[in-house]
Design an enzyme around this catalytic site. Structure first.
Site, PDB file in Angstrom:
ATOM      1  N   ASN A 211       3.077 -24.082  12.707  1.00 41.24           N
ATOM      2  CA  ASN A 211       2.657 -24.599  11.399  1.00 41.24           C
ATOM      3  C   ASN A 211       1.243 -24.164  11.034  1.00 41.24           C
ATOM      4  OD1 ASN A 211       1.408 -26.305  13.279  1.00 41.24           O
ATOM      5  ND2 ASN A 211       1.949 -28.177  12.199  1.00 41.24           N
TER       6      ASN A 211
ATOM      7  N   LYS B   9     -11.726 -32.800  21.109  1.00 40.24           N
ATOM      8  CA  LYS B   9     -11.407 -33.871  20.147  1.00 40.24           C
ATOM      9  C   LYS B   9      -9.954 -34.316  20.272  1.00 40.24           C
ATOM     10  CE  LYS B   9      -9.083 -31.064  17.209  1.00 40.24           C
ATOM     11  NZ  LYS B   9      -7.822 -31.252  16.482  1.00 40.24           N
TER      12      LYS B   9
END
Length: 347
Positions: free
Chosen positions: A16, A207
């Protein structure tokens, strides 16, 4: 305009995020001087409704499996052979799951054009005996090319539909940074270039660990204050890790899109958060949830947590990174998600 002498671009990966980036790159090479208009994109071949995915992309110009509903420019050519996709390319854009990067580099090593350089959009790290390496370092060592990194608060579907967002390019070579900004910058996708490449790339990897913790908070129905505290502790551990293991890094890089903005976006809207919430709500293992929720794609947060944990364990620093350690133990060692707060509140 003649394409003679212009730089050819290859995109290695077509999930994606890779497909969303292909929309940007395919448009910019036609609009900006200095680029060849054809972009080859390596697509891992698979069958979708009886047709090859490469055939669908090249004929219908949509990646129906990983980014349905969004047109890919017709100058982006899907190629099932990764070696063929990089042939004659001057700029290599790496955007595939980080656990596959070594195998791919081995396959393309003898096909790299002299003088080519690359940029990684891969948010992960690579484990090696005795430590961890940035993906850019792995690619640079395997292919002998200079590397930059692009990271930011970018969710693929939102970038594809042209929601305004930003990204940060970490480039040690100013001229390559200038060229890469031309390749990626759009009115809806604002690019900033900084020289602190290690911090840019490390933020993109670390993160995802914090996003897992944020998802656990959501699954446990904790309030906003608790989730905010978890995110702050996660940011603190990210910077502590970066400072501990890399020199010459700059704290102001955390204020770019690759830092605080990406952390916030991932902790509220990314797949690591979503699957981690489901881990609490269903009790199913990560591997099962990946198969059920991600349409064949892989989570980076738990894997990166595991890789970082092994590194910290060898270095005797597990207790200095309680959030990173807790995420690993919850995902892989059976620590109850309810113990997350107990693990990090000892600070």
């Amino acid at each position: 305009m003649s394409d003679s002498g212009n730089k050819r671009v290859a995109i290695i990966g077509s999930g994606n995020w890779g497909s969303a980036i292909a929309r940007i790159v395919g448009t910019n090479v036609k609009e900006q001087d200095g680029f060849h208009e054809e972009v080859k994109m390596w697509v891992f071949e698979e069958m979708v409704d009886g047709r090859k995915l490469t055939e669908i992309i090249n004929q219908d110009h949509v990646n129906v499996k990983y980014l349905p509903g969004f047109q890919i420019p017709d100058n982006v050519i899907a190629c099932p052979d990764v070696a063929e996709s990089v042939k004659d390319a001057d700029i290599l854009v790496f955007v595939l799951p980080h656990q596959f990067i070594r195998k791919v580099c081995e396959e393309i090593n003898s096909h790299i054009k002299p003088g080519a350089f690359g940029i990684t959009l891969i948010k992960g790290m690579d484990t090696v005996e005795g430590g961890i390496k940035l993906i850019s370092e792995v690619i640079k060592n395997l292919l002998n090319i200079n590397m930059s990194a692009l990271m930011g608060a970018n969710l693929a579907a939102e970038v594809a539909r042209k929601d305004f967002c930003e990204a940060t390019i970490g480039a040690s070579d100013p001229e390559q940074g200038r060229i890469l900004k031309l390749l990626f910058n759009r009115p809806h996708f604002r690019i900033t270039v900084v020289p602190d490449a290690p911090t840019v790339e490390l933020c993109g990897a670390l993160k995802n660990i914090v996003a897992v913790a944020a998802g656990l908070c959501d699954g446990l129905k904790y309030g906003t204050s608790t989730k905010a505290a978890v995110i702050r502790i996660g940011l603190q551990e990210m910077w502590q890790f970066i400072q501990t293991y890399y020199t010459g890094v700059q704290s102001e890089t955390l204020l770019e899109s690759c830092g605080v903005a990406d952390l916030i976006a991932t902790c509220f809207g990314g797949r690591n958060r979503r699957v981690s919430e489901a881990l609490v709500l269903t009790g199913k293992p990560i591997e099962v949830l990946e198969a059920e929720m991600l349409n064949g794609q892989k989570l980076q947060g738990p894997l990166t947590a595991s890789e970082v944990h092994e590194f910290l364990k060898k270095d005797g620093k597990e207790e200095q990174f309680p959030l990173f350690t807790a995420v690993h133990r919850i995902c892989y060692e059976g620590l109850p998600p309810q113990d997350l707060i107990k693990s990090i509140s000892k600070l």
